[in-house]
Design an enzyme around this catalytic site. Structure first.
Site, PDB file in Angstrom:
ATOM      1  N   ILE A   1       0.841  -1.192   0.000  1.00  0.00           N
ATOM      2  CA  ILE A   1       0.000   0.000   0.000  1.00  0.00           C
ATOM      3  C   ILE A   1       0.879   1.246   0.000  1.00  0.00           C
ATOM      4  O   ILE A   1       1.963   1.259   0.580  1.00  0.00           O
ATOM      5  CB  ILE A   1      -0.981  -0.012   1.209  1.00  0.00           C
ATOM      6  CG1 ILE A   1      -1.958   1.161   1.146  1.00  0.00           C
ATOM      7  CG2 ILE A   1      -0.251  -0.101   2.516  1.00  0.00           C
ATOM      8  CD1 ILE A   1      -3.123   1.048   2.137  1.00  0.00           C
ATOM      9  N   CYS A   2       0.411   2.267  -0.697  1.00  0.00           N
ATOM     10  CA  CYS A   2       1.033   3.596  -0.703  1.00  0.00           C
ATOM     11  C   CYS A   2       2.459   3.541  -1.260  1.00  0.00           C
ATOM     12  O   CYS A   2       2.687   3.043  -2.354  1.00  0.00           O
ATOM     13  CB  CYS A   2       0.968   4.192   0.700  1.00  0.00           C
ATOM     14  SG  CYS A   2       1.303   5.964   0.784  1.00  0.00           S
ATOM     15  N   GLY A   3       3.431   4.020  -0.538  1.00  0.00           N
ATOM     16  CA  GLY A   3       4.806   4.116  -1.012  1.00  0.00           C
ATOM     17  C   GLY A   3       5.449   2.789  -1.353  1.00  0.00           C
ATOM     18  O   GLY A   3       6.427   2.743  -2.107  1.00  0.00           O
TER      19      GLY A   3
ATOM     20  N   THR B   1       4.393   0.660  -3.269  1.00  0.00           N
ATOM     21  CA  THR B   1       4.229   0.428  -4.698  1.00  0.00           C
ATOM     22  C   THR B   1       5.446   0.945  -5.475  1.00  0.00           C
ATOM     23  O   THR B   1       5.769   0.410  -6.537  1.00  0.00           O
ATOM     24  CB  THR B   1       2.937   1.067  -5.222  1.00  0.00           C
ATOM     25  OG1 THR B   1       2.966   2.476  -4.967  1.00  0.00           O
ATOM     26  CG2 THR B   1       1.713   0.443  -4.563  1.00  0.00           C
TER      27      THR B   1
ATOM     28  N   ALA C   1      -2.556  -0.744  -3.279  1.00  0.00           N
ATOM     29  CA  ALA C   1      -3.572   0.256  -2.932  1.00  0.00           C
ATOM     30  C   ALA C   1      -2.911   1.606  -2.776  1.00  0.00           C
ATOM     31  O   ALA C   1      -1.720   1.707  -2.478  1.00  0.00           O
ATOM     32  CB  ALA C   1      -4.285  -0.127  -1.637  1.00  0.00           C
TER      33      ALA C   1
END
Length: 191
Positions: A100-102, A104, A153
């Site tokens: 999730i978030c960073g 990725t 996400a």
């Protein structure tokens, strides 16, 4: 009981994996175990201190069910090379990786999106931090995406992220999962 590993590190965005971890830990089939780069106490972005249950070199892959990688500034500023073989092993063993978030950014930098639909904090976010990456043509502009065992996400989609993680692990049947999601997304409070 299989283990859901939750990576913990200084500055992790502690709210992002919260719902997923709580529901996994409540299940009869899984337990959550925190895993760190070392045994030192970490402090989350929210100021919560956590002592990792184990280090990444002590992951029991034979009993593992998933690895959950929460966001935090580390992913944008560091290639986090120590996690590459861990993620590779989870993927090779057909176990889900939830990012999730960073996080990725990490997956894009290291080619884990090749052939995988994914999302992030925006297509421009990934392009600005990574540039062109393997699989960039498979970016999907949705809060959370699950494809080929990789769940991604954006940073404000912790509920959708949790839903996809719970679905991947089969913790709830489809109808129960929909009710669970709707309860958090559209609460109907008595007046």
């Amino acid at each position: 009981m299989r283990t859901a590993y939750l990576l913990v590190f200084n500055g992790l965005s502690d709210w992002e994996p919260g719902l997923a971890a709580a529901e996994i830990n409540k299940s009869r089939d899984y337990s959550v175990k925190t895993v760190g780069f070392n045994e030192d106490t970490i402090v989350t972005m929210g100021g919560v201190s956590i002592v990792p249950d184990c280090t990444i070199d002590k992951i029991n892959y034979n009993n593992a069910a998933i690895i959950i990688l929460p966001g935090g500034g580390m992913w944008e500023n560091d290639p986090v090379m120590d996690m590459v073989p861990v993620v590779e092993k989870f993927i090779k063993m057909d176990m889900p990786v939830a990012a999730i978030c960073g996080t990725t950014v990490f997956l894009a930098r290291h080619g884990f999106f090749e052939g995988v639909k994914h999302t992030s904090n925006g297509e421009a976010y990934l392009q600005n931090l990574v540039g062109k990456y393997k699989g960039n043509d498979l970016y999907v502009n949705k809060p959370s995406v699950s494809d080929n065992g990789i769940i991604t996400a954006n940073g404000i989609a912790s509920l959708e992220f949790a839903r996809d993680v719970l679905a991947e692990l089969g913790i709830y049947d489809k109808d129960t999962l929909n009710v669970w999601y709707d309860f958090f997304k559209n609460p109907q409070l008595d007046e």
